[in-house]
Design a protein around this motif. Sequence first.
Motif, PDB file in Angstrom:
ATOM      1  N   GLY A  89       0.787  -1.228   0.000  1.00 49.36           N
ATOM      2  CA  GLY A  89       0.000   0.000   0.000  1.00 49.36           C
ATOM      3  C   GLY A  89       0.820   1.279   0.000  1.00 49.36           C
ATOM      4  O   GLY A  89       0.312   2.347   0.346  1.00 49.36           O
ATOM      5  N   HIS A  90       2.069   1.193  -0.401  1.00 52.55           N
ATOM      6  CA  HIS A  90       2.965   2.363  -0.457  1.00 52.55           C
ATOM      7  C   HIS A  90       2.273   3.506  -1.195  1.00 52.55           C
ATOM      8  O   HIS A  90       1.688   3.305  -2.259  1.00 52.55           O
ATOM      9  CB  HIS A  90       4.246   1.970  -1.194  1.00 52.55           C
ATOM     10  N   PRO A  91       2.318   4.717  -0.649  1.00 55.90           N
ATOM     11  CA  PRO A  91       1.670   5.866  -1.313  1.00 55.90           C
ATOM     12  C   PRO A  91       2.239   6.117  -2.713  1.00 55.90           C
ATOM     13  O   PRO A  91       3.404   5.843  -2.980  1.00 55.90           O
ATOM     14  CB  PRO A  91       1.999   7.040  -0.391  1.00 55.90           C
ATOM     15  N   GLN A  92       1.398   6.665  -3.562  1.00 56.15           N
ATOM     16  CA  GLN A  92       1.801   7.011  -4.919  1.00 56.15           C
ATOM     17  C   GLN A  92       2.584   8.322  -4.914  1.00 56.15           C
ATOM     18  O   GLN A  92       2.295   9.222  -4.124  1.00 56.15           O
ATOM     19  CB  GLN A  92       0.579   7.154  -5.819  1.00 56.15           C
ATOM     20  N   PRO A  93       3.557   8.448  -5.803  1.00 48.90           N
ATOM     21  CA  PRO A  93       4.346   9.673  -5.870  1.00 48.90           C
ATOM     22  C   PRO A  93       3.711  10.715  -6.793  1.00 48.90           C
ATOM     23  O   PRO A  93       2.766  10.426  -7.526  1.00 48.90           O
ATOM     24  CB  PRO A  93       5.667   9.189  -6.472  1.00 48.90           C
ATOM     25  N   ARG A  94       4.283  11.876  -6.738  1.00 48.26           N
ATOM     26  CA  ARG A  94       3.989  12.967  -7.658  1.00 48.26           C
ATOM     27  C   ARG A  94       5.320  13.303  -8.319  1.00 48.26           C
ATOM     28  O   ARG A  94       6.342  13.399  -7.627  1.00 48.26           O
ATOM     29  CB  ARG A  94       3.468  14.171  -6.874  1.00 48.26           C
ATOM     30  N   THR A  95       5.328  13.458  -9.621  1.00 43.46           N
ATOM     31  CA  THR A  95       6.571  13.781 -10.312  1.00 43.46           C
ATOM     32  C   THR A  95       6.767  15.294 -10.294  1.00 43.46           C
ATOM     33  O   THR A  95       5.895  16.051 -10.723  1.00 43.46           O
ATOM     34  CB  THR A  95       6.554  13.268 -11.763  1.00 43.46           C
ATOM     35  N   ILE A  96       7.907  15.708  -9.756  1.00 44.85           N
ATOM     36  CA  ILE A  96       8.278  17.119  -9.693  1.00 44.85           C
ATOM     37  C   ILE A  96       9.652  17.222 -10.332  1.00 44.85           C
ATOM     38  O   ILE A  96      10.611  16.626  -9.835  1.00 44.85           O
ATOM     39  CB  ILE A  96       8.320  17.639  -8.243  1.00 44.85           C
ATOM     40  N   GLY A  97       9.747  17.940 -11.445  1.00 43.78           N
ATOM     41  CA  GLY A  97      11.037  18.065 -12.121  1.00 43.78           C
ATOM     42  C   GLY A  97      11.620  16.735 -12.540  1.00 43.78           C
ATOM     43  O   GLY A  97      12.815  16.511 -12.379  1.00 43.78           O
ATOM     44  N   ARG A  98      10.776  15.821 -13.019  1.00 47.15           N
ATOM     45  CA  ARG A  98      11.168  14.485 -13.473  1.00 47.15           C
ATOM     46  C   ARG A  98      11.667  13.566 -12.358  1.00 47.15           C
ATOM     47  O   ARG A  98      12.302  12.553 -12.616  1.00 47.15           O
ATOM     48  CB  ARG A  98      12.208  14.564 -14.579  1.00 47.15           C
ATOM     49  N   VAL A  99      11.397  13.928 -11.116  1.00 47.62           N
ATOM     50  CA  VAL A  99      11.816  13.129  -9.966  1.00 47.62           C
ATOM     51  C   VAL A  99      10.567  12.793  -9.147  1.00 47.62           C
ATOM     52  O   VAL A  99       9.737  13.664  -8.887  1.00 47.62           O
ATOM     53  CB  VAL A  99      12.830  13.908  -9.088  1.00 47.62           C
ATOM     54  N   MET A 100      10.467  11.522  -8.725  1.00 41.10           N
ATOM     55  CA  MET A 100       9.335  11.131  -7.888  1.00 41.10           C
ATOM     56  C   MET A 100       9.469  11.771  -6.509  1.00 41.10           C
ATOM     57  O   MET A 100      10.550  11.777  -5.918  1.00 41.10           O
ATOM     58  CB  MET A 100       9.275   9.610  -7.730  1.00 41.10           C
ATOM     59  N   HIS A 101       8.354  12.308  -6.010  1.00 43.13           N
ATOM     60  CA  HIS A 101       8.268  12.878  -4.671  1.00 43.13           C
ATOM     61  C   HIS A 101       7.003  12.335  -4.010  1.00 43.13           C
ATOM     62  O   HIS A 101       6.004  12.094  -4.685  1.00 43.13           O
ATOM     63  CB  HIS A 101       8.157  14.408  -4.730  1.00 43.13           C
ATOM     64  N   TRP A 102       7.065  12.180  -2.712  1.00 37.72           N
ATOM     65  CA  TRP A 102       5.910  11.706  -1.949  1.00 37.72           C
ATOM     66  C   TRP A 102       5.512  12.777  -0.953  1.00 37.72           C
ATOM     67  O   TRP A 102       6.360  13.455  -0.366  1.00 37.72           O
ATOM     68  CB  TRP A 102       6.269  10.420  -1.205  1.00 37.72           C
ATOM     69  N   ASP A 103       4.205  12.906  -0.753  1.00 34.70           N
ATOM     70  CA  ASP A 103       3.675  13.796   0.275  1.00 34.70           C
ATOM     71  C   ASP A 103       4.243  13.282   1.596  1.00 34.70           C
ATOM     72  O   ASP A 103       3.940  12.160   2.014  1.00 34.70           O
ATOM     73  CB  ASP A 103       2.147  13.727   0.255  1.00 34.70           C
ATOM     74  N   LEU A 104       5.094  14.066   2.234  1.00 30.66           N
ATOM     75  CA  LEU A 104       5.821  13.589   3.407  1.00 30.66           C
ATOM     76  C   LEU A 104       4.888  13.217   4.551  1.00 30.66           C
ATOM     77  O   LEU A 104       5.103  12.206   5.224  1.00 30.66           O
ATOM     78  CB  LEU A 104       6.848  14.630   3.871  1.00 30.66           C
ATOM     79  N   GLU A 105       3.846  13.985   4.764  1.00 32.46           N
ATOM     80  CA  GLU A 105       2.904  13.664   5.844  1.00 32.46           C
ATOM     81  C   GLU A 105       2.207  12.330   5.567  1.00 32.46           C
ATOM     82  O   GLU A 105       2.112  11.474   6.443  1.00 32.46           O
ATOM     83  CB  GLU A 105       1.871  14.782   5.983  1.00 32.46           C
ATOM     84  N   GLU A 106       1.738  12.135   4.337  1.00 29.05           N
ATOM     85  CA  GLU A 106       1.069  10.891   3.970  1.00 29.05           C
ATOM     86  C   GLU A 106       2.039   9.710   4.050  1.00 29.05           C
ATOM     87  O   GLU A 106       1.704   8.660   4.591  1.00 29.05           O
ATOM     88  CB  GLU A 106       0.510  10.992   2.547  1.00 29.05           C
ATOM     89  N   TRP A 107       3.255   9.895   3.517  1.00 26.12           N
ATOM     90  CA  TRP A 107       4.229   8.814   3.522  1.00 26.12           C
ATOM     91  C   TRP A 107       4.614   8.441   4.947  1.00 26.12           C
ATOM     92  O   TRP A 107       4.706   7.263   5.278  1.00 26.12           O
ATOM     93  CB  TRP A 107       5.476   9.201   2.714  1.00 26.12           C
ATOM     94  N   THR A 108       4.840   9.410   5.814  1.00 21.29           N
ATOM     95  CA  THR A 108       5.229   9.146   7.200  1.00 21.29           C
ATOM     96  C   THR A 108       4.132   8.383   7.935  1.00 21.29           C
ATOM     97  O   THR A 108       4.408   7.426   8.664  1.00 21.29           O
ATOM     98  CB  THR A 108       5.570  10.458   7.929  1.00 21.29           C
ATOM     99  N   ARG A 109       2.891   8.782   7.723  1.00 19.32           N
ATOM    100  CA  ARG A 109       1.758   8.082   8.347  1.00 19.32           C
ATOM    101  C   ARG A 109       1.712   6.627   7.857  1.00 19.32           C
ATOM    102  O   ARG A 109       1.573   5.694   8.646  1.00 19.32           O
ATOM    103  CB  ARG A 109       0.464   8.824   8.024  1.00 19.32           C
ATOM    104  N   TRP A 110       1.858   6.430   6.535  1.00 16.06           N
ATOM    105  CA  TRP A 110       1.874   5.078   5.976  1.00 16.06           C
ATOM    106  C   TRP A 110       3.042   4.282   6.544  1.00 16.06           C
ATOM    107  O   TRP A 110       2.891   3.139   6.949  1.00 16.06           O
ATOM    108  CB  TRP A 110       1.969   5.130   4.436  1.00 16.06           C
ATOM    109  N   PHE A 111       4.229   4.871   6.568  1.00 18.93           N
ATOM    110  CA  PHE A 111       5.432   4.192   7.013  1.00 18.93           C
ATOM    111  C   PHE A 111       5.305   3.731   8.461  1.00 18.93           C
ATOM    112  O   PHE A 111       5.645   2.599   8.792  1.00 18.93           O
ATOM    113  CB  PHE A 111       6.636   5.121   6.843  1.00 18.93           C
TER     114      PHE A 111
END
Length: 76
Positions: free
Chosen positions: A37-59
């Motif tokens: 269930g790893h959160p989906q990323p958002r591409t910013i400047g051709r690099v995957m980024h994750w919403d840190l709050e969402e990722w931390t909660r998931w992690f």
Amino acid sequence: MQTIDGRQWANRDDLIASSGYSRTTIADLWRDREANGHPQPRTIGRVMHWDLEEWTRWFEQHHQQTPARIEGRPQG
């Protein structure tokens, strides 16, 4: 780390720094995203980024459910 609309977006290096886990462990978590269930990323400047709050909660939730299965986790 990028801030967009007041939310922090972390790339893989930021996730490593935030979690204390190795690059391999972070990559394995992403590889197994369909099962864990790893959160989906958002591409910013051709690099995957994750919403840190969402990722931390998931992690944190993932870590509580499967702590023994995560290799490379910090001791302590």
